[in-house]
Structures are given as C-alpha cells and as structure tokens.
Design a protein around this motif. Structure first.
Motif, short mmCIF file in Angstrom:
data_model
loop_
_atom_site.label_atom_id
_atom_site.label_comp_id
_atom_site.label_asym_id
_atom_site.label_seq_id
_atom_site.Cartn_x
_atom_site.Cartn_y
_atom_site.Cartn_z
N THR A 96 1.80 -7.25 -5.07
CA THR A 96 0.39 -7.79 -5.33
C THR A 96 -0.26 -8.61 -4.48
N THR A 97 0.30 -8.62 -3.04
CA THR A 97 -0.02 -9.29 -1.70
C THR A 97 -1.17 -8.45 -1.11
N THR A 98 -1.31 -7.06 -1.46
CA THR A 98 -2.40 -6.51 -0.95
C THR A 98 -3.81 -6.91 -1.02
N ASP A 99 -4.64 -6.67 0.03
CA ASP A 99 -5.96 -7.08 0.11
C ASP A 99 -6.93 -6.57 -0.98
N ASN A 100 -6.22 -5.18 -1.39
CA ASN A 100 -6.92 -4.37 -2.51
C ASN A 100 -6.74 -5.12 -3.94
N HIS A 101 -5.47 -5.57 -4.06
CA HIS A 101 -5.15 -6.29 -5.19
C HIS A 101 -6.00 -7.50 -5.39
N ARG A 102 -6.13 -8.37 -4.35
CA ARG A 102 -6.88 -9.65 -4.10
C ARG A 102 -8.32 -9.22 -4.73
N VAL A 260 -1.20 -8.79 -14.46
CA VAL A 260 -1.73 -7.58 -15.53
C VAL A 260 -2.82 -6.78 -14.89
N ILE A 261 -3.65 -7.48 -14.02
CA ILE A 261 -4.54 -6.70 -13.27
C ILE A 261 -4.13 -5.58 -12.48
#
Length: 599
Positions: A96-102, A260-261
């Motif tokens: 969850t620390t990826t730029d995509n996830h953000r 959850v996202i």
C-alpha cells in the motif's frame, strides 16, 4: 462457460511475520479457490498486498528503533517471501505504499467527497498519553457497552457484531501498553454510512447464500449504521487530497479506508504491469465478473458493509446520488464475502499480540507448504474457531497424508515400475474396477461443486474418501499375488494409477507442490501446478518484491485425463515424511508446547 473471477484477499499488516492463524483465514482458502477456478477454465485475477500504513506499523517501528517506512520495507519482504513459499498463486501481491495505491485511494476519497458521502465533523479521539499519537480503534480494548463482552475493540465487538466507538467502551485501555487513553476533541472526515442504509440493506438481502457467520455479523452491523471516521491524527499514511488538509503533517487517511481500496488499486497495478492498463475493468465494471473476498472473521464488516458502502457512494448510488469517477466508472459490489473463523491454540487466538504464535516461515522451513495447506483445509477454522494442536497436526500428516495418500501413490507407481517399467495396459475390467473408476470420475462433480461454493473442508474430505477407496481396492485385489496372471495384475495397476492421477487432480488446489511431483512421477512433463514468482521491482530509488505468476502456462485442468499405457515410470520417492509422534507432545524447538498446554 468461462467466467471472470476476482479473488480479493485480505491485506496482512506489515508489523511482523505472519503466523499460521493469519494464513488459515486469508491465505490458503483463497488460493485453493483461485487454483480450482483456473483449473475449471475461468479467467482468475487474484490480488492483495501488504497493508503498510497506520498505527500498527508505527508502534512496531518504535519498538524496533526503525522508521515506519523501514518497518514496512522489512516486513513486506518477509511476508511476501513466506506467501511465495506457501504457494499462494497471486497474479499480483503488492503493497500500500506505492504511488499507484496513493493515487487510487485519493481518487476514491475525492469521488466520495464530491458525491457528498464524506463529511467533516469533530469527535473524541483516543490519544496515547505517552506518545501523543492517535490510538487506532483496534488498539483499544474494553467492555462492550451492549453485550458486556470484555474483549471488545474500539471499532466493533466480535461477540455481538455491533459497531462501536472507542469512547463507548467501559474500562478502555491500550492493547499496546495498557495505558488508559486520553479522549480529546479533534476534527476528522467521516464516511456517512447511514446514507447507504437503504441501498446497502437491499443489496444484503440478495446475499442469502453467504456463510452464516458473515450474514449474522453483517446484519447486526447494518442495523444501526453510524458515520465512521476515515482520517486520523497520525503522520504515517496517505495524505488527505483536499485544500487545507493535504499539507497537514498530522492528518492522514485512516488505514482501514486505505486498505480495502487496495483490491482495486492492486488490480489497476496488475493491469499496468502486464502491459494492458485497462484490463482491470473486466474484473470491476459492468457486472462482467464474480468477486470473492477472503478474510478472517474480524474483518467481515469491512468487506460486507463498509467496502460495499464505499462502492455504492463512488457509484453515486446512496441516498445523496452523485456521479462515478471518470477514472473508475461504476464499480461492482462483492459477489461473496468468504470469512473463516479463528485458528486457536488451547482456546486462545493464535496471534503475536496475544503471545501464542507459530510463524509461517518457521513452519515452512521444517514441514514444507503442503502439510500446512492440508491441515488448514481439512481441519481449519472454516465455520467455527478451531484449535491447532501439534498432536492433531502429527496425526493428520502421518495417518492421512503419509499412510493414505502418500502410500497410495508410492505403492501404485512402485509396483507398476517394478513389474512393467511403465504405465501398464489395462485388460478387461471387472465390476470392482469399474466401480472405483466411476467413483473417481464422479468426484470431479462433487468436489467441484463444493469448491465452487467455498466449502473447502467438505471438498478435501470427499477427495480423500476416493483415496481411501483406492487403497481398499489395491488391498482387496492384491496385485502382488498376481505374478502368474500378468494381464489381470496390469489391469489392477492401470486402474490404480488412473485413480492416483484423478485424485492428484482433485487435490491439486489444496497441495500444488505435491501435485507437481506426482504428475512428474506418472510421467508427465512441464508445469502441472504453477507457483508464484518473487519479482523484484522498483519505484523511484526503492526496490521491493512483488508476487506474480504465469498461471496460464500450467497444464492442470479440472477433469479426469486418461493415463497413457506405455508411459515410462521411475521408482518413486516417498511423498510425505512421517513425523515423530513425540512432536505431538512437545512441539518443535521453535514453538514448544508449554507445561500449561501439556497439562
């Protein structure tokens, strides 16, 4: 008919190695299901990753003298390696620390805010007196004000299923250090859950085929929906994408909203990594796919109530209306939420926070993946809390895996190798031969229907019943006494090997590593059951592992394939190592049984 199937697997926290209780809930069940669906010809997308934001990571970082980022990096690598060793066939296991996830999380937040489903308000926030940081709801325990359960958490009571607020608890205290939290007024954003009561209720009424525990928890939670905070006073997490908030150092999106996202963000990342950036939409829009979410029971309401509410809001389908995001479009709600109960040890939840842990990495190093996968499938907490004991593990391995399944494989192939050197030609079949072959073929329908409905324990029990029938058949036919009747001997061995092949297919979703070995022992070539690859990727100056795999290349298919007479056979090696029975009384050195447990 081929269908698209999304296997959305709960995201483990990056605050330590995972224990066998964790993978009994989210890991093995999801992989058994995904492998079966692939074998059945469906187009599966299985995604997850490491949950790396929130208080849990910060607390662990403080205890180890690391930064939150260093802690997430450390445990993401350990967890990904363990899950690869267990053979979990993710199309993408990320973080969850990826730029995509953000970007995906912020887009979801913005869409919900613009549609009117996220509102700002003040609340009493729980603050640690010693650190000044927000205490996450799940890190506060006390007595449930509704049912009196003493182990209620600050977000919900696992006993009665009701949504709670930390300030509601009687005798609240921090699970981290026992401190009594300070409750101070603070401004946060809230997801307006009551705005989804009508739409959510109508949707839940269509979910009557879910597991009873999921329906019960969901119904209780949905009865009294309350606005739920989705931001926290914390400096580790995704920034709030609104003017006046994005540059606030101590305001972050709450980890449960963020995590959850991840199912959506991981699907989008997978599409980009595989060269077709729009491919994720096949599993997420216009009802083109069925989606199954796997987790332990402590995560039920996040997946059966809160995540569906977020999706309804992002689609503009709550009581305030609204428009879907230009990026996402209208998103599909879950088809099924598949939740397991807890794996316990002598009645205590197996969890590092409660002092009783058997870590996956240690388990794999000593016993390999298939013994653990088998135990979880046949004796795990599918519908009720289940005690793990070393005694039961030893019994299952020795009497079921080694004596039943391993022995069937070994003696069938050994006799055929010794007498013929290849798969023998079958002659005229007797009534006993035909009965066994028909039982073996019929199991594909029976076991398949059970797996399709996520009834894993019943499915593997039925597969092992066929194994027992085959062992009885060999004992009754006594091919070792048929040297003067070579045609009959060869027929018996051919029938036995055909059923070994069938049973190997039936058991492939459960024990893929052993299945590959048996496939090769029967003369098969190539990849029967594909395994995930640990792939090193980079973002900026940082490199980290993800799990991916080429599962389309595997040959495993959910059907009985006729074995080919004349296929050369080699002398087999023992498939499952029998364990010393004393292990059941002592446990291994790295997880010994305490005197209290022995008593």
């Amino acid at each position: 008919m081929c269908a698209h199937v999304l296997a959305a697997v709960a995201w483990p926290y990056a605050n330590g190695p995972r224990h066998i209780g964790h993978v009994s809930g989210f890991g093995v069940p999801s992989d058994v299901f995904a492998r079966f669906m692939r074998m059945s010809g469906h187009d599966v997308l299985m995604v997850s990753g490491t949950d790396e934001h929130g208080t849990a990571i910060q607390v662990k970082a403080d205890s180890e003298g690391l930064t939150a980022e260093q802690t997430a990096d450390k445990y993401h690598r350990i967890i990904a390696t363990d899950l690869q060793g267990l053979g979990l066939s993710y199309d993408l296991y990320t973080r969850t620390t990826t730029d995509n996830h953000r970007q995906v999380v912020q887009e979801m937040f913005t869409t919900l805010h613009e549609n009117g489903y996220i509102v700002a308000k003040t609340q009493l926030g729980a603050i640690s007196p010693s650190t000044g940081r927000t205490l996450a709801d799940r890190y506060i325990e006390g007595i449930c004000p509704i049912c009196g359960y003493e182990g209620a958490r600050g977000d919900q009571c696992d006993n009665c299923g009701n949504q709670l607020d930390p300030a509601d608890l009687k005798n609240p205290h921090s699970r981290i250090d026992g401190e009594v939290p300070d409750f101070v007024e603070t401004e946060h954003f809230f997801l307006d859950l009551p705005a989804f009561a009508e739409a959510l209720g109508a949707w839940l009424e269509t979910r009557q085929d879910w597991r009873p525990n999921v329906l019960r928890f969901s119904a209780n939670f949905a009865k009294e929906l309350q606005p739920r905070a989705i931001t926290r006073d914390l400096d580790w997490g995704i920034q709030i994408p609104l003017e006046g908030w994005s540059d606030n150092h101590m305001k972050r999106i709450y980890v449960w909203f963020d995590a959850v996202i991840g199912y959506l963000s991981a699907s989008i990342e997978w599409a980009r990594r595989t060269g077709d950036p729009e491919a994720w939409k096949t599993w997420w829009t216009e009802g083109q796919a069925k989606s199954y979410y796997f987790m332990g029971k402590d995560n039920i309401v996040f997946h059966s109530v809160i995540w569906p509410s977020m999706l309804l809001g992002a689609n503009g389908e709550g009581n305030k209306g609204g428009q879907p995001s230009d990026w996402f479009g209208a998103l599909d709600l879950p088809t099924e939420v598949v939740s397991s109960e807890f794996l316990t040890m002598k009645g205590s939840k197996v969890a590092s926070s409660r002092g009783a842990s058997i870590f996956v990495g240690d388990f794999l190093a000593e016993f390999g993946p298939d013994a653990l996968r088998y135990f979880i499938a046949v004796a795990g907490p599918e519908n009720q809390d289940t005690d793990f004991t070393w005694e039961e593990f030893v019994r299952r391995v020795n009497f079921e895996l080694a004596n039943e399944w391993g022995n069937l494989v070994n003696r069938s192939i050994s006799m055929a190798h010794k007498n013929v050197g290849a798969i023998p030609q079958a002659g005229e079949l007797t009534e006993q031969d035909t009965a066994l072959l028909e039982a073996s073929k019929a199991a594909f329908t029976t076991v398949g229907e059970l797996l399709e409905h996520c009834k894993f324990k019943a499915a593997i029990t039925e597969a092992m019943r066929v194994v027992s029938l085959a062992n009885k058949y060999i004992s009754d036919q006594e091919p070792w006494k048929l040297k003067d009747q070579p045609e009959r001997r060869d027929t018996v061995l051919h029938v036995a090997l055909q059923v070994v092949s069938d049973c190997n297919t039936l058991l492939t979703p459960f024990m893929p590593h052993a299945a590959q070995k048996i496939y090769e022992a029967l003369g098969g070539e190539g990849i029967w059951a594909a395994q995930p690859d640990l792939v090193e990727v980079s973002e900026g100056e940082k490199s980290y592992p993800v799990l991916m795999g080429n599962y389309a290349a595997e040959k495993a298919a959910w059907r009985s394939e006729p074995i080919v007479a004349g296929t050369p056979l080699s002398k087999p090696s023992p498939l499952f190592r029998k364990l010393d029975e004393s292990l059941g009384q002592t446990g291994p050195e790295w997880a010994p049984i305490s005197p209290a447990q022995q008593g």
